[in-house]
Design a protein around this motif. Structure first.
Motif, PDB file in Angstrom:
ATOM      1  N   ARG A   1       0.944  -1.234   0.058  1.00 13.41           N
ATOM      2  CA  ARG A   1       0.150  -0.123  -0.008  1.00 13.41           C
ATOM      3  C   ARG A   1       0.870   1.331  -0.028  1.00 13.41           C
ATOM      4  O   ARG A   1       0.395   2.224  -0.612  1.00 13.41           O
ATOM      5  CB  ARG A   1      -0.791   0.085   1.344  1.00 13.41           C
ATOM      6  CG  ARG A   1      -1.878  -1.112   1.264  1.00 13.41           C
ATOM      7  CD  ARG A   1      -2.717  -1.721  -0.192  1.00 13.41           C
ATOM      8  NE  ARG A   1      -2.910  -0.446  -0.804  1.00 13.41           N
ATOM      9  CZ  ARG A   1      -3.300  -0.232  -2.038  1.00 13.41           C
ATOM     10  NH1 ARG A   1      -2.840  -1.302  -2.717  1.00 13.41           N
ATOM     11  NH2 ARG A   1      -3.985   0.620  -2.603  1.00 13.41           N
ATOM     12  N   ALA A   2       1.790   1.220   0.758  1.00 15.45           N
ATOM     13  CA  ALA A   2       2.713   2.353   0.617  1.00 15.45           C
ATOM     14  C   ALA A   2       3.427   2.645  -0.654  1.00 15.45           C
ATOM     15  O   ALA A   2       3.460   3.795  -1.050  1.00 15.45           O
ATOM     16  CB  ALA A   2       4.132   2.065   1.658  1.00 15.45           C
ATOM     17  N   ILE A   3       3.755   1.728  -1.329  1.00 15.94           N
ATOM     18  CA  ILE A   3       4.361   2.068  -2.806  1.00 15.94           C
ATOM     19  C   ILE A   3       3.343   2.356  -3.610  1.00 15.94           C
ATOM     20  O   ILE A   3       3.264   3.441  -4.470  1.00 15.94           O
ATOM     21  CB  ILE A   3       4.956   0.608  -3.107  1.00 15.94           C
ATOM     22  CG1 ILE A   3       6.336   0.395  -2.382  1.00 15.94           C
ATOM     23  CG2 ILE A   3       5.461   0.858  -4.629  1.00 15.94           C
ATOM     24  CD1 ILE A   3       6.971  -0.954  -2.632  1.00 15.94           C
ATOM     25  N   ALA A   4       1.864   1.720  -3.507  1.00 15.91           N
ATOM     26  CA  ALA A   4       0.918   2.268  -4.662  1.00 15.91           C
ATOM     27  C   ALA A   4       0.358   3.599  -4.353  1.00 15.91           C
ATOM     28  O   ALA A   4      -0.133   4.193  -5.146  1.00 15.91           O
ATOM     29  CB  ALA A   4      -0.185   1.123  -3.931  1.00 15.91           C
ATOM     30  N   ASN A   5       0.621   3.865  -3.022  1.00 11.83           N
ATOM     31  CA  ASN A   5       0.149   5.274  -2.819  1.00 11.83           C
ATOM     32  C   ASN A   5       1.349   6.495  -3.042  1.00 11.83           C
ATOM     33  O   ASN A   5       1.326   7.605  -2.685  1.00 11.83           O
ATOM     34  CB  ASN A   5      -0.212   5.370  -1.266  1.00 11.83           C
ATOM     35  CG  ASN A   5      -1.611   4.863  -0.911  1.00 11.83           C
ATOM     36  OD1 ASN A   5      -2.566   5.774  -1.334  1.00 11.83           O
ATOM     37  ND2 ASN A   5      -1.854   3.750  -0.500  1.00 11.83           N
ATOM     38  N   GLY A   6       2.444   6.136  -3.702  1.00  9.68           N
ATOM     39  CA  GLY A   6       3.430   7.042  -4.069  1.00  9.68           C
ATOM     40  C   GLY A   6       4.996   7.005  -3.708  1.00  9.68           C
ATOM     41  O   GLY A   6       5.628   7.800  -4.060  1.00  9.68           O
TER      42      GLY A   6
END
Length: 280
Positions: free
Chosen positions: A82-87
């Motif tokens: 989720r951290a990577i998907a959010n930027g």
């Protein structure tokens, strides 16, 4: 610092030319929830939107994620996804015990999600934390798939000449970029950075001057000036940096009640070894 205090200066921060900006992870997640009544995930998405040209990074405590206990592999996996998907572009992963077994799951997930793995060596001084042990750990992290290595001197303990020697030794055995992160607590940080640059370090971590020094990082502006016109010239835009510094000086005034009373250099940190974030 609230997200409303960050957004107005993002366009200038984005234009300076920094290698990356650390904007998340570590204690910031906790601070959003505990002190600011903010959603840390919303902060990440907002900063990603307002910093389109700069790589964004976070600090991840390995199997501890952003807490102080070990979490199960499935929680670590989903959090990082989720951290990577959010930027996020770069995830700096460390373990408080320098035990790379506690970093393995995080490494695998960051790799599978296509982000940059920065493996961190926690620098400290003790009979077991030797120069050779740090070099060996850097080698092992490269073999595990790290895209870069960070020497994370969170208490400001590294001396200029040890920084030179350690950077030299690691650069001889790893082929990936090497970064140095220091705090200014002992007063040696800027000198350590200069010697690290001479030894071939690829990136150093700095703070804008109005939020630098003391238990924070060395300041960016004097380092940029020191290296100007040399083979190590950063090419960073200091005019923008001065404007950013003036902006954050005003923001800092908004949080006077949160200021730490650690105002001076204290070389006793070489004995008590408390990290900058914990001191403040």
């Amino acid at each position: 610092m609230t997200i409303e205090e960050m957004v107005p200066i993002c366009d200038k921060l984005d234009a300076v030319g920094f290698y990356s900006m650390e904007i998340w992870g570590g204690a910031t997640f906790d601070s959003c929830l505990r002190f600011l009544n903010e959603d840390p995930w919303e902060r990440l998405r907002t900063l990603r939107k307002h910093l389109p040209n700069t790589k964004l990074q976070m600090l991840l405590r390995g199997q501890n994620i952003l807490g102080y206990k070990h979490y199960s592999d499935d929680v670590v996996t989903e959090f990082i996804k989720r951290a990577i998907a959010n930027g996020l572009d770069i995830i700096r992963i460390f373990d408080a015990l320098n035990d790379i077994r506690n970093m393995e799951t995080a490494f695998k997930v960051v790799k599978s999600e296509g982000a940059h793995i920065q493996g961190a060596v926690c620098y400290t001084i003790s009979p077991v934390h030797t120069h050779d042990a740090f070099v060996k750990m850097a080698q092992e992290m490269e073999q595990m798939g790290a895209d870069s290595i960070c020497i994370k001197d969170m208490a400001g303990l590294i001396s200029p000449y040890e920084a030179f020697a350690l950077i030299k030794a690691i650069k001889e055995v790893v082929s990936i970029p090497l970064q140095l992160h220091c705090h200014f607590t002992s007063g040696m940080g800027m000198m350590a950075y200069l010697k690290a640059v001479e030894a071939g370090v690829d990136v150093v971590d700095t703070a804008i001057s109005s939020l630098a020094l003391q238990t924070s990082q060395p300041a960016v502006e004097p380092l940029v000036e020191t290296l100007r016109g040399t083979p190590y010239d950063t090419g960073l835009d200091l005019k923008l940096a001065y404007e950013i510094s003036a902006y954050f000086r005003k923001v800092r005034e908004n949080h006077k009640e949160m200021e730490s009373n650690v105002q001076d250099i204290d070389t006793r940190v070489l004995t008590y070894q408390i990290p900058g974030g914990m001191l403040s």
